[in-house]
Motif scaffolding. Structure first.
Motif, PDB file in Angstrom:
ATOM      1  N   GLU A 162       0.829  -1.205   0.000  1.00 27.46           N
ATOM      2  CA  GLU A 162       0.000   0.000   0.000  1.00 27.46           C
ATOM      3  C   GLU A 162       0.865   1.257   0.000  1.00 27.46           C
ATOM      4  O   GLU A 162       0.495   2.287  -0.581  1.00 27.46           O
ATOM      5  CB  GLU A 162      -0.912  -0.015   1.230  1.00 27.46           C
ATOM      6  N   ARG A 163       2.012   1.175   0.627  1.00 27.89           N
ATOM      7  CA  ARG A 163       2.909   2.331   0.728  1.00 27.89           C
ATOM      8  C   ARG A 163       3.391   2.785  -0.650  1.00 27.89           C
ATOM      9  O   ARG A 163       3.666   3.971  -0.854  1.00 27.89           O
ATOM     10  CB  ARG A 163       4.094   1.964   1.635  1.00 27.89           C
ATOM     11  N   VAL A 164       3.501   1.864  -1.584  1.00 28.55           N
ATOM     12  CA  VAL A 164       3.896   2.226  -2.947  1.00 28.55           C
ATOM     13  C   VAL A 164       2.944   3.277  -3.511  1.00 28.55           C
ATOM     14  O   VAL A 164       3.359   4.284  -4.090  1.00 28.55           O
ATOM     15  CB  VAL A 164       3.929   0.985  -3.856  1.00 28.55           C
ATOM     16  N   ALA A 165       1.626   3.037  -3.345  1.00 30.80           N
ATOM     17  CA  ALA A 165       0.625   3.958  -3.884  1.00 30.80           C
ATOM     18  C   ALA A 165       0.537   5.246  -3.078  1.00 30.80           C
ATOM     19  O   ALA A 165       0.261   6.314  -3.635  1.00 30.80           O
ATOM     20  CB  ALA A 165      -0.743   3.270  -3.916  1.00 30.80           C
ATOM     21  N   ARG A 166       0.787   5.168  -1.784  1.00 31.38           N
ATOM     22  CA  ARG A 166       0.660   6.352  -0.940  1.00 31.38           C
ATOM     23  C   ARG A 166       1.817   7.317  -1.129  1.00 31.38           C
ATOM     24  O   ARG A 166       1.631   8.534  -1.169  1.00 31.38           O
ATOM     25  CB  ARG A 166       0.572   5.937   0.533  1.00 31.38           C
ATOM     26  N   ASP A 169       6.865   5.777  -6.212  1.00 32.73           N
ATOM     27  CA  ASP A 169       6.777   5.793  -7.667  1.00 32.73           C
ATOM     28  C   ASP A 169       6.768   4.382  -8.239  1.00 32.73           C
ATOM     29  O   ASP A 169       6.522   4.211  -9.429  1.00 32.73           O
ATOM     30  CB  ASP A 169       7.966   6.567  -8.250  1.00 32.73           C
ATOM     31  N   GLY A 170       7.073   3.401  -7.403  1.00 28.03           N
ATOM     32  CA  GLY A 170       7.101   2.040  -7.906  1.00 28.03           C
ATOM     33  C   GLY A 170       7.454   1.046  -6.824  1.00 28.03           C
ATOM     34  O   GLY A 170       7.573   1.379  -5.646  1.00 28.03           O
ATOM     35  N   PHE A 171       7.647  -0.214  -7.259  1.00 30.07           N
ATOM     36  CA  PHE A 171       7.762  -1.358  -6.365  1.00 30.07           C
ATOM     37  C   PHE A 171       9.006  -2.154  -6.697  1.00 30.07           C
ATOM     38  O   PHE A 171       9.306  -2.425  -7.860  1.00 30.07           O
ATOM     39  CB  PHE A 171       6.520  -2.230  -6.526  1.00 30.07           C
ATOM     40  N   LEU A 172       9.758  -2.533  -5.656  1.00 28.13           N
ATOM     41  CA  LEU A 172      10.896  -3.434  -5.764  1.00 28.13           C
ATOM     42  C   LEU A 172      10.468  -4.819  -5.296  1.00 28.13           C
ATOM     43  O   LEU A 172      10.094  -4.990  -4.132  1.00 28.13           O
ATOM     44  CB  LEU A 172      12.055  -2.940  -4.899  1.00 28.13           C
ATOM     45  N   ALA A 173      10.524  -5.795  -6.181  1.00 28.13           N
ATOM     46  CA  ALA A 173      10.007  -7.129  -5.870  1.00 28.13           C
ATOM     47  C   ALA A 173      11.140  -8.144  -5.805  1.00 28.13           C
ATOM     48  O   ALA A 173      11.670  -8.569  -6.837  1.00 28.13           O
ATOM     49  CB  ALA A 173       8.990  -7.566  -6.922  1.00 28.13           C
ATOM     50  N   ALA A 174      11.528  -8.522  -4.599  1.00 30.29           N
ATOM     51  CA  ALA A 174      12.528  -9.567  -4.409  1.00 30.29           C
ATOM     52  C   ALA A 174      11.809 -10.905  -4.260  1.00 30.29           C
ATOM     53  O   ALA A 174      11.854 -11.557  -3.216  1.00 30.29           O
ATOM     54  CB  ALA A 174      13.390  -9.270  -3.187  1.00 30.29           C
ATOM     55  N   ALA A 175      11.122 -11.304  -5.324  1.00 27.01           N
ATOM     56  CA  ALA A 175      10.309 -12.522  -5.309  1.00 27.01           C
ATOM     57  C   ALA A 175      10.445 -13.221  -6.644  1.00 27.01           C
ATOM     58  O   ALA A 175      10.599 -12.558  -7.678  1.00 27.01           O
ATOM     59  CB  ALA A 175       8.843 -12.176  -5.042  1.00 27.01           C
ATOM     60  N   ARG A 193      -6.640   2.533  -6.687  1.00 26.36           N
ATOM     61  CA  ARG A 193      -7.519   2.886  -5.569  1.00 26.36           C
ATOM     62  C   ARG A 193      -7.166   4.249  -4.983  1.00 26.36           C
ATOM     63  O   ARG A 193      -8.042   4.976  -4.501  1.00 26.36           O
ATOM     64  CB  ARG A 193      -7.446   1.796  -4.500  1.00 26.36           C
ATOM     65  N   HIS A 194      -5.907   4.603  -5.012  1.00 27.59           N
ATOM     66  CA  HIS A 194      -5.458   5.896  -4.495  1.00 27.59           C
ATOM     67  C   HIS A 194      -5.549   6.991  -5.551  1.00 27.59           C
ATOM     68  O   HIS A 194      -5.121   8.123  -5.306  1.00 27.59           O
ATOM     69  CB  HIS A 194      -4.022   5.795  -3.972  1.00 27.59           C
ATOM     70  N   GLY A 195      -6.079   6.670  -6.728  1.00 29.43           N
ATOM     71  CA  GLY A 195      -6.267   7.675  -7.756  1.00 29.43           C
ATOM     72  C   GLY A 195      -4.994   8.143  -8.420  1.00 29.43           C
ATOM     73  O   GLY A 195      -4.958   9.252  -8.983  1.00 29.43           O
ATOM     74  N   ARG A 196      -3.953   7.310  -8.387  1.00 31.30           N
ATOM     75  CA  ARG A 196      -2.699   7.695  -9.006  1.00 31.30           C
ATOM     76  C   ARG A 196      -2.780   7.566 -10.524  1.00 31.30           C
ATOM     77  O   ARG A 196      -3.392   6.632 -11.047  1.00 31.30           O
ATOM     78  CB  ARG A 196      -1.548   6.816  -8.477  1.00 31.30           C
TER      79      ARG A 196
END
Length: 281
Positions: A162-166, A169-175, A193-196
Motif C-alpha cells: 500500500e505504501r507504494v501507492a501512498r 513511484d514504484g515497487f521493488l520485488a525480491a520474489a 484505488r489511491h487515484g494515481r
C-alpha cells in the motif's frame, strides 16, 4: 526489458570496476543493499562514488533501511546525490527487520513501518521546497527531479504494498516469478484505488552468478552468510540462477508479468561477471 546489476558487498574497492564495466555495457541500474550491523559499505556514500565514476547508469539503493536514519538528513543526502548525479538516483526504501540494526541505531523495530510513513511525509515536503517548520526554513539542495528522486518500496506485507501507492513511484520485488505476479497485481490495484495516474514502475530482483565454479561458490557463500539470520539461507541460495539460459528465462517471465526492469543481484565478487551477464543478454 531493462536489466540492472545488484552489486556485491564483500569487496567495496572492486565496486568501481563493476560500475565502469556496467556503464559501458547494456545495463540500466547499479543497485546496492543496506545493513548497519554488517560488513557492507554504506550505500549512499558508496553510490555517490560510483555515480561520479559513471555517466549513464542509475544508482539505486536496494533497499535503504530508512527507519534507521533521521529523515531531514536523509532527505538532504538523497537530494544531494540526485542533483550531483544528474537525476540518476533511485531511492529504494524498506523497513528492515533485523533487531541488531535497530538496536545499534537506537530505533524501535516494532514501529518501523509507522516511522517510514512519517519520514516520507517529511521528505516529500522538503524535496518540494517547503520549510521544515517550527522556525526552520527549507532544506536544500533541490533534487534534480521535481518533488524528489524516484522512490521505490520493497516488501511483501499489505502495508508495504500500500505504501507504494501512498508515497512511492514504484515497487521493488525480491520474489520469484512464480509468486511475484500476485504482488504486482496488488500494487497496481492499490495504485488505482489511491487515484494515481499512470502505472507504478515495477522492478524485479533475482539472485545470479555466472562463471567458473569458484565464482558461483563465492556467491553462494556470501549470500548464505548474509541471510543466515533467517534460518532459511540454504533454501534462498538454492534459487540462485547460475546459467545464461535460466537468467534469460527469468527475465522473459518477468517481462510477461509486466515488470519494467530486472536487477540481477550478485553476491560473487568477480567483476568479469559483468561481461558474462552482458553476453548472456
Amino acid at each position: 526489458m531493462n536489466v540492472g546489476l545488484g552489486l556485491p558487498i564483500a569487496d567495496p574497492v572492486s565496486l568501481l570496476e563493476w560500475a565502469r564495466r556496467a556503464d559501458a555495457g547494456p545495463f540500466t541500474t547499479l543497485g546496492l543493499l543496506d545493513r548497519l550491523v554488517y560488513d557492507n559499505p554504506e550505500p549512499l556514500v558508496a553510490l555517490a562514488v560510483l555515480a561520479g565514476a559513471t555517466t549513464r547508469v542509475r544508482v539505486q539503493t536496494e533497499v535503504l533501511l530508512a527507519p534507521l536514519r533521521e529523515p531531514v538528513l536523509l532527505a538532504k543526502q538523497a537530494a544531494t546525490l540526485d542533483r550531483l548525479s544528474g537525476g540518476r538516483l533511485v531511492l529504494g526504501l524498506g523497513v528492515g527487520g533485523r533487531d541488531d540494526d535497530h538496536l545499534a541505531s537506537g530505533t524501535d523495530v516494532r514501529t518501523r513501518g509507522r516511522r517510514l510513513d512519517e519520514q516520507m511525509a517529511v521528505m516529500r515536503r522538503l524535496w518540494s521546497g517547503e520549510p521544515y517548520g517550527d522556525g526552520a526554513g527549507p532544506v536544500g539542495p533541490a533534487p534534480a527531479r521535481p518533488g524528489g528522486p524516484e522512490v521505490l518500496f520493497g516488501g511483501f506485507r499489505p502495508a508495504a504494498l500500500e505504501r507504494v501507492a501512498r508515497w512511492g513511484d514504484g515497487f521493488l520485488a525480491a520474489a520469484p516469478p512464480s509468486w511475484a505476479g500476485g504482488l504486482f497485481d496488488t500494487v497496481r490495484e492499490a495504485w488505482r484505488r489511491h487515484g494515481r495516474e499512470g502505472e507504478p514502475r515495477i522492478v524485479a530482483q533475482v539472485n545470479a552468478a555466472l562463471g567458473p565454479q569458484d565464482v558461483v561458490d563465492d556467491a553462494r557463500a556470501s549470500m548464505a552468510a548474509y541471510y543466515e539470520f533467517t534460518g532459511t539461507a540454504e533454501r534462498m541460495v538454492s534459487g540462485m540462477l547460475t546459467t545464461p539460459g535460466r537468467i534469460r528465462e527469468a527475465i522473459a517471465r518477468f517481462e510477461d508479468l509486466g515488470a519494467d526492469e530486472v536487477v540481477l543481484y550478485c553476491y560473487g565478487r568477480d567483476p568479469d561477471q559483468v561481461d558474462r551477464f552482458a553476453e548472456a543478454l
